[in-house]
Design a protein around this motif. Structure first.
Motif, PDB file in Angstrom:
ATOM      1  N   ASP A  48     -11.394  -0.263 -10.702  1.00 42.97           N
ATOM      2  CA  ASP A  48     -11.086  -1.684 -10.659  1.00 42.97           C
ATOM      3  C   ASP A  48     -11.710  -2.373 -11.874  1.00 42.97           C
ATOM      4  O   ASP A  48     -12.245  -1.717 -12.779  1.00 42.97           O
ATOM      5  N   ARG A  89     -11.118   2.292  -7.276  1.00 45.40           N
ATOM      6  CA  ARG A  89     -10.245   1.373  -6.557  1.00 45.40           C
ATOM      7  C   ARG A  89      -9.406   2.151  -5.546  1.00 45.40           C
ATOM      8  O   ARG A  89      -8.617   3.023  -5.946  1.00 45.40           O
ATOM      9  N   GLU A 118      -0.037   3.117  -7.894  1.00 45.36           N
ATOM     10  CA  GLU A 118      -0.816   2.387  -6.894  1.00 45.36           C
ATOM     11  C   GLU A 118       0.109   1.929  -5.784  1.00 45.36           C
ATOM     12  O   GLU A 118       1.318   1.788  -5.965  1.00 45.36           O
ATOM     13  N   ARG A 119      -0.503   1.693  -4.645  1.00 45.60           N
ATOM     14  CA  ARG A 119       0.269   1.141  -3.535  1.00 45.60           C
ATOM     15  C   ARG A 119       0.487  -0.341  -3.784  1.00 45.60           C
ATOM     16  O   ARG A 119      -0.466  -1.084  -4.066  1.00 45.60           O
ATOM     17  N   PRO A 120       1.714  -0.828  -3.680  1.00 40.56           N
ATOM     18  CA  PRO A 120       1.952  -2.273  -3.867  1.00 40.56           C
ATOM     19  C   PRO A 120       1.201  -3.073  -2.809  1.00 40.56           C
ATOM     20  O   PRO A 120       1.024  -2.620  -1.675  1.00 40.56           O
ATOM     21  N   HIS A 121       0.749  -4.261  -3.203  1.00 37.17           N
ATOM     22  CA  HIS A 121       0.033  -5.083  -2.249  1.00 37.17           C
ATOM     23  C   HIS A 121       0.988  -5.531  -1.147  1.00 37.17           C
ATOM     24  O   HIS A 121       2.215  -5.572  -1.339  1.00 37.17           O
ATOM     25  N   PRO A 122       0.502  -5.880   0.028  1.00 31.23           N
ATOM     26  CA  PRO A 122       1.374  -6.271   1.135  1.00 31.23           C
ATOM     27  C   PRO A 122       2.289  -7.436   0.758  1.00 31.23           C
ATOM     28  O   PRO A 122       1.853  -8.445   0.208  1.00 31.23           O
ATOM     29  N   ALA A 141       4.722  -7.198  -1.473  1.00 36.34           N
ATOM     30  CA  ALA A 141       5.317  -7.013  -2.798  1.00 36.34           C
ATOM     31  C   ALA A 141       6.669  -6.330  -2.668  1.00 36.34           C
ATOM     32  O   ALA A 141       6.862  -5.453  -1.820  1.00 36.34           O
ATOM     33  N   HIS A 176       5.323   3.995  -4.299  1.00 36.03           N
ATOM     34  CA  HIS A 176       4.227   3.608  -5.174  1.00 36.03           C
ATOM     35  C   HIS A 176       4.782   2.890  -6.407  1.00 36.03           C
ATOM     36  O   HIS A 176       5.921   3.125  -6.813  1.00 36.03           O
TER      37      HIS A 176
END
Length: 458
Positions: free
Chosen positions: A277, A283, A311-315, A317, A327
């Motif tokens: 991060d 992160r 990365e996993r998209p934020h909730p 997105a 991802h």
């Protein structure tokens, strides 16, 4: 609900004496002096001084930069300085300022070269005085962040055109030297372009990089990291950066091609390592991997590495068509051979600080190009660069160990520049008295003392 607080009636009158506003601008005046920018501008712009002229063109340009640093956004805002001769000295009238801009715009190549030469000379002096707090003084690479931005025009100005964002105006290319997370940044190049200029035009990236490198002290030009988004990920630009004798490092965004997507799908899960991060800590839900050995990089520069991040998209997105297996993927290329992948990816991601630099430049005159002719607005961009550099150099020289080192222009104006004071004459001295209850008076006085202790160039 009625308030019971009493409000005293204040009667106003314009009969005060010895009072001046924006006394914090003394910080910028001293920065002009110790960096030699005032002398450099006077020397370089001497050819544009008419016979028997009262005002020096270099002083006029410096006053315009001061006005922008204090919050102005047009040539007429120099009136703020003109109204306080005790603080700023004699300031040119509006017609004199306009005639100077016209004379400079009549010879744009020479005028721009003269102003840029003065900026480079003052920058070398400022970085020398700053010592260990100067960019690159610790031997690390100096990040130069390249990015384009939209400047909207609300009238039909020369070379204003529809932009890719369906607006109307200009599309300048900017290059900022990043001072790191504990500082700000300074503009090395503001290359004005029409609104329909491309985002990935290699020629513009090369021109902007040339201008930026010419602004650096000569001993620092091999200590450079070029960072930009995928708009700079072209064959021509990367080939120019890696030409023999340049010794430039780069970290540049790269478009996710079909080959890269196929390589990502072939990569085993063990090939991914955790990403960091902004604080350099692991992160959760983000990983990095190198794809260089899985791609055919024929035609690209030798030694180029391709590094991907997932990365996993934020909730909430929305996934894009380039997102695979739920991802989100991004990619960049670099010629840096050493270092962990997570560190290299974090270094590249810090390029986002360039967006903050552009935003603060728009708070310092770049939000609107007030003149009609394209060449006049090129001169205006140089004035914006001068104003931003004055702010950055002042913070490096006088505020390097305080919280104010990271203040953006708006906060600098509210806390340090806008304070009023009283000029008191006595014992052959001129003394400035600030309000005893001003919360940032101590910071201002300490900064002034540091700048006054620095010698001016001889």
């Amino acid at each position: 609900m009625k308030t019971i607080a009493s409000q005293r009636k204040i009667e106003a009158s314009a009969d005060g004496s010895g009072l001046v506003s924006h006394t914090g601008a003394l910080l910028l005046l001293h920065t002009l002096r110790v960096t030699g920018l005032d002398r450099a501008l006077s020397t370089q712009l001497q050819r544009w001084r008419p016979a028997r002229a009262v005002h020096d063109p270099g002083k006029v340009i410096a006053d315009l930069a001061l006005a922008l640093a204090l919050g102005g956004d047009c040539l007429a805002d120099i009136a703020l300085l003109r109204s306080q001769p005790d603080l700023f000295g004699p300031v040119a009238s509006d017609p004199t300022v306009s005639r100077l801009i016209d004379r400079l715009a009549a010879e744009p190549a020479r005028a721009l070269k003269a102003i840029r030469t003065a900026r480079a000379q003052a920058r070398q002096r400022a970085w020398h005085l700053t010592g260990q707090h100067a960019p690159g003084a610790d031997g690390e690479l100096i990040p130069l962040d390249i990015d384009a931005t939209i400047v909207i025009a609300h009238s039909d100005k020369q070379q204003a055109a529809p932009t890719w964002k369906k607006t109307f105006g200009f599309h300048p290319m900017t290059v900022f030297a990043d001072h790191g997370q504990d500082g700000s940044g300074e503009p090395l190049a503001l290359l004005l372009r029409p609104g329909n200029a491309g985002s990935n035009t290699a020629a513009d990236h090369i021109d902007a990089t040339r201008l930026a490198l010419a602004q650096l002290p000569r001993q620092r030009r091999r200590q450079v990291l070029i960072r930009t988004d995928s708009g700079g990920g072209t064959h021509e630009f990367l080939a120019w950066l890696t030409r023999p004798g340049r010794w430039l490092s780069y970290s540049i965004g790269f478009t996710l091609t079909d080959d890269i997507q196929a390589a990502i799908l072939r990569l085993p899960s063990s090939g991914w390592t955790p990403a960091y991060d902004a604080d350099g800590q692991i992160r959760p839900g983000a990983w990095v991997a190198e794809l260089t050995g899985l791609l055919d990089l024929t035609g690209w520069p030798k030694g180029m590495r391709v590094i991907a991040r997932k990365e996993r998209p934020h909730p909430g997105a929305q996934l894009r068509f380039t997102d695979l297996d739920g991802h989100r993927f991004t990619c960049f290329v670099t010629n840096t051979r050493r270092g962990q992948l997570a560190d290299l990816e974090l270094r590249h991601r810090r390029r986002a600080r360039c967006e903050d630099r552009i935003r603060t430049a728009k708070d310092t005159g770049l939000a609107n190009l007030p003149l009609h002719d394209f060449t006049q607005n090129q001169i205006w961009c140089e004035l914006v660069a001068l104003a931003c550099e004055l702010l950055a150099w002042m913070q490096m020289l006088a505020l390097h160990d305080t919280e104010a080192r990271r203040y953006e222009p708006k906060r600098l104006r509210l806390r340090l520049f806008a304070v009023a004071g009283r000029l008191v004459r006595g014992s052959r001295r001129l003394r400035l008295r600030l309000a005893a209850r001003w919360p940032w008076a101590c910071t201002l006085l300490t900064a002034l003392a540091r700048l006054q202790a620095l010698p001016a160039p001889t």
